[in-house]
Every structure is written in structure tokens, then in C-alpha cells.
Design a protein around this motif. Structure first.
Motif, PDB file in Angstrom:
ATOM      1  N   LEU A   1       0.877  -1.169   0.000  1.00 34.14           N
ATOM      2  CA  LEU A   1       0.000   0.000   0.000  1.00 34.14           C
ATOM      3  C   LEU A   1       0.912   1.215   0.000  1.00 34.14           C
ATOM      4  N   ILE A   2       0.952   1.926  -1.129  1.00 35.20           N
ATOM      5  CA  ILE A   2       1.821   3.091  -1.291  1.00 35.20           C
ATOM      6  C   ILE A   2       0.980   4.341  -1.067  1.00 35.20           C
ATOM      7  N   VAL A   3       1.455   5.215  -0.174  1.00 36.82           N
ATOM      8  CA  VAL A   3       0.676   6.370   0.271  1.00 36.82           C
ATOM      9  C   VAL A   3       1.548   7.621   0.275  1.00 36.82           C
ATOM     10  N   ASN A   4       1.020   8.733  -0.278  1.00 37.19           N
ATOM     11  CA  ASN A   4       1.706  10.025  -0.120  1.00 37.19           C
ATOM     12  C   ASN A   4       1.197  10.653   1.172  1.00 37.19           C
ATOM     13  N   THR A   5       2.113  10.977   2.061  1.00 38.84           N
ATOM     14  CA  THR A   5       1.770  11.383   3.424  1.00 38.84           C
ATOM     15  C   THR A   5       2.123  12.841   3.700  1.00 38.84           C
ATOM     16  N   ALA A   6       1.591  13.354   4.798  1.00 37.07           N
ATOM     17  CA  ALA A   6       1.905  14.706   5.268  1.00 37.07           C
ATOM     18  C   ALA A   6       1.619  14.784   6.759  1.00 37.07           C
ATOM     19  N   SER A   7       2.435  15.543   7.472  1.00 39.73           N
ATOM     20  CA  SER A   7       2.344  15.626   8.931  1.00 39.73           C
ATOM     21  C   SER A   7       1.371  16.666   9.453  1.00 39.73           C
ATOM     22  N   GLU A   8       0.959  17.619   8.610  1.00 37.60           N
ATOM     23  CA  GLU A   8       0.103  18.709   9.081  1.00 37.60           C
ATOM     24  C   GLU A   8      -1.187  18.800   8.271  1.00 37.60           C
ATOM     25  N   CYS A   9      -1.780  17.663   7.994  1.00 32.12           N
ATOM     26  CA  CYS A   9      -2.965  17.571   7.138  1.00 32.12           C
ATOM     27  C   CYS A   9      -4.153  17.072   7.958  1.00 32.12           C
TER      28      CYS A   9
ATOM     29  N   GLN B   1      -0.652   2.276  10.282  1.00 30.96           N
ATOM     30  CA  GLN B   1       0.186   1.478  11.178  1.00 30.96           C
ATOM     31  C   GLN B   1      -0.563   0.226  11.641  1.00 30.96           C
ATOM     32  N   THR B   2      -1.862   0.332  11.872  1.00 31.23           N
ATOM     33  CA  THR B   2      -2.656  -0.844  12.252  1.00 31.23           C
ATOM     34  C   THR B   2      -2.637  -1.880  11.135  1.00 31.23           C
ATOM     35  N   LEU B   3      -2.788  -1.430   9.878  1.00 29.32           N
ATOM     36  CA  LEU B   3      -2.706  -2.361   8.744  1.00 29.32           C
ATOM     37  C   LEU B   3      -1.339  -3.025   8.703  1.00 29.32           C
ATOM     38  N   GLN B   4      -0.282  -2.239   8.888  1.00 31.72           N
ATOM     39  CA  GLN B   4       1.077  -2.779   8.867  1.00 31.72           C
ATOM     40  C   GLN B   4       1.227  -3.861   9.936  1.00 31.72           C
ATOM     41  N   ALA B   5       0.797  -3.558  11.139  1.00 28.57           N
ATOM     42  CA  ALA B   5       0.927  -4.511  12.249  1.00 28.57           C
ATOM     43  C   ALA B   5       0.076  -5.763  12.014  1.00 28.57           C
ATOM     44  N   SER B   6      -1.091  -5.581  11.433  1.00 25.26           N
ATOM     45  CA  SER B   6      -2.014  -6.702  11.220  1.00 25.26           C
ATOM     46  C   SER B   6      -1.551  -7.665  10.134  1.00 25.26           C
ATOM     47  N   TYR B   7      -0.935  -7.149   9.093  1.00 25.30           N
ATOM     48  CA  TYR B   7      -0.689  -7.967   7.907  1.00 25.30           C
ATOM     49  C   TYR B   7       0.776  -8.156   7.529  1.00 25.30           C
ATOM     50  N   GLN B   8       1.692  -7.516   8.215  1.00 30.95           N
ATOM     51  CA  GLN B   8       3.101  -7.613   7.833  1.00 30.95           C
ATOM     52  C   GLN B   8       3.587  -9.058   7.799  1.00 30.95           C
TER      53      GLN B   8
ATOM     54  N   ARG C   1       2.104 -11.592   7.032  1.00 33.42           N
ATOM     55  CA  ARG C   1       1.522 -12.326   5.901  1.00 33.42           C
ATOM     56  C   ARG C   1       2.043 -11.820   4.550  1.00 33.42           C
ATOM     57  N   GLY C   2       3.003 -10.877   4.581  1.00 29.65           N
ATOM     58  CA  GLY C   2       3.577 -10.408   3.329  1.00 29.65           C
ATOM     59  C   GLY C   2       2.993  -9.103   2.837  1.00 29.65           C
ATOM     60  N   PHE C   3       2.798  -8.151   3.739  1.00 30.63           N
ATOM     61  CA  PHE C   3       2.216  -6.856   3.402  1.00 30.63           C
ATOM     62  C   PHE C   3       3.078  -5.746   3.992  1.00 30.63           C
ATOM     63  N   ASP C   4       3.213  -4.652   3.241  1.00 31.65           N
ATOM     64  CA  ASP C   4       3.883  -3.467   3.766  1.00 31.65           C
ATOM     65  C   ASP C   4       3.192  -2.215   3.266  1.00 31.65           C
ATOM     66  N   VAL C   5       3.118  -1.230   4.150  1.00 29.15           N
ATOM     67  CA  VAL C   5       2.757   0.134   3.785  1.00 29.15           C
ATOM     68  C   VAL C   5       4.070   0.831   3.449  1.00 29.15           C
ATOM     69  N   LEU C   6       4.090   1.616   2.379  1.00 26.89           N
ATOM     70  CA  LEU C   6       5.251   2.432   2.038  1.00 26.89           C
ATOM     71  C   LEU C   6       4.803   3.890   2.034  1.00 26.89           C
TER      72      LEU C   6
ATOM     73  N   VAL D   1       4.981   4.707  13.993  1.00 32.04           N
ATOM     74  CA  VAL D   1       5.083   4.126  12.654  1.00 32.04           C
ATOM     75  C   VAL D   1       6.289   3.198  12.570  1.00 32.04           C
ATOM     76  N   THR D   2       6.045   1.981  12.109  1.00 36.58           N
ATOM     77  CA  THR D   2       7.123   1.022  11.879  1.00 36.58           C
ATOM     78  C   THR D   2       7.267   0.690  10.394  1.00 36.58           C
ATOM     79  N   PHE D   3       6.316   1.137   9.579  1.00 32.33           N
ATOM     80  CA  PHE D   3       6.422   0.828   8.153  1.00 32.33           C
ATOM     81  C   PHE D   3       7.458   1.734   7.484  1.00 32.33           C
ATOM     82  N   PRO D   4       8.004   1.308   6.354  1.00 32.28           N
ATOM     83  CA  PRO D   4       9.045   2.085   5.681  1.00 32.28           C
ATOM     84  C   PRO D   4       8.548   3.460   5.229  1.00 32.28           C
ATOM     85  N   MET D   5       9.345   4.466   5.562  1.00 34.43           N
ATOM     86  CA  MET D   5       9.092   5.831   5.106  1.00 34.43           C
ATOM     87  C   MET D   5      10.247   6.234   4.193  1.00 34.43           C
ATOM     88  N   PHE D   6       9.924   7.024   3.193  1.00 39.50           N
ATOM     89  CA  PHE D   6      10.904   7.430   2.196  1.00 39.50           C
ATOM     90  C   PHE D   6      11.111   8.933   2.245  1.00 39.50           C
ATOM     91  N   GLU D   7      12.116   9.406   1.505  1.00 37.88           N
ATOM     92  CA  GLU D   7      12.380  10.842   1.426  1.00 37.88           C
ATOM     93  C   GLU D   7      11.190  11.570   0.829  1.00 37.88           C
TER      94      GLU D   7
END
Length: 164
Positions: free
Chosen positions: A28-36, A46-53, A55-60, A88-94
Motif C-alpha cells: 500500500l503506497i501512500v503520499n503522506t503529510a504531517s500537518e494535514c 500502522q494498524t494495517l502494517q501490524a495486522s498484515y506484515q 503475511r507479506g504486506f507493507d505500507v510504504l 510508525v514502523t512501516f518504511p518511510m521514504f524521502e
């Protein structure tokens, strides 16, 4: 490009990260923002990440400052915010652009694969989501207003599919 594995992005720490490292996973690829107004969706992601990681799932997560300048921080500030506020434990990018001439190649590909409302290609706001199959192809695009928990059934369906 035929799948997500042909792209690379820099991790939040600035290290090149081939997306081929996620081969075989539902993403699940998501464009994020901290002040939205949608920033509380970090909790659901993060709940999705914890629930399904397992089983082979990641949020990016891909921070973006193109919508109302709602991601003004640098990488260190973004990482600290995500960790302290939402654990947040899922991978975050620049931080990247998702629209326009300087849009990251990943987002140019994602938006060409699955168009938005009324066939628009551009990302309309923060927390637009793309769900990808295990083979790295785009399954579905979700609007910012779609809450992470509303995607569970689609994630479970893709996780149940046998890898090719």
C-alpha cells in the motif's frame, strides 16, 4: 515499466532503496503529510502494517509537501513525528513530489496505471493510496478520504492470492 519493482526511491535516511526488495509482497503506497486533516490516517496505516506484515504486506509512506505545504519538515523531523505521534514502523521514504514535472518516476507510473476520479491522473491531495498485488502491479487507487480500515477486505483478498 510494468511493475513497481523497476523503481528505486531513497529511504527517509537518504539511502537508495530498490523497490524490488519488496518483491512478492502486497503493498500500500501512500503520499503522506504531517500537518494535514488526514494525518490521523497514520494510525490506521500502522494498524494495517501490524495486522498484515507477517503475511507479506507493507505500507510504504512517501512524504510530500505539494498540497498546502503540509509536510514542511526535513527527513529527521518527519521520522521523529511519525515515530512519536503514531509509532510508525512501516518504511518511510524521502520527501518527493507526486505531481508535475518533478514528480518521482514511481508516482508518474502509479498515476498512469490507475487514474483517479473522472479519469484524472494527478494526485488530488495527501493520503492518496495505491494497493499493489504481489506481482508488483497496481490493483486499485483510493482517494484521500478512504480510511485505511476500509481497504482491509481488498488487502485480505490480495494476500489470499497465491504468488505467481
Amino acid at each position: 515499466m510494468s511493475n513497481v519493482y523497476q523503481f528505486e526511491a531513497n529511504s527517509l535516511s537518504g539511502q537508495p532503496q530498490p523497490l524490488a526488495d519488496y518483491r512478492g509482497k502486497v503493498l500500500l503506497i501512500v503520499n503522506t503529510a504531517s500537518e494535514c486533516g488526514f494525518t490521523p490516517q497514520y494510525a490506521g496505516l500502522q494498524t494495517l502494517q501490524a495486522s498484515y506484515q507477517a503475511r507479506g504486506f507493507d505500507v510504504l509512506g512517501f512524504p510530500c509537501n505539494q498540497f498546502g505545504k503540509q509536510e514542511p519538515g526535513d527527513a529527521e523531523q518527519i521520522g521523529a513525528f511519525c515515530e512519536s505521534r503514531f509509532h510508525v514502523t512501516f518504511p518511510m521514504f524521502e520527501k518527493i513530489d507526486v505531481n508535475g514535472a518533478d514528480a518521482h518516476p514511481l508516482y508518474k507510473w502509479l498515476t498512469s496505471e490507475k487514474r483517479g476520479f473522472l479519469g484524472t491522473q494527478a494526485i488530488k491531495w495527501n493520503f492518496t493510496k495505491f494497493l499493489l498485488r504481489r506481482d508488483g502491479t497496481v490493483f486499485k487507487r483510493y482517494a484521500s478520504t478512504t480510511k485505511p480500515e476500509e481497504i482491509r477486505a481488498d488487502i485480505e483478498s490480495l494476500l489470499a492470492e497465491q504468488p505467481a
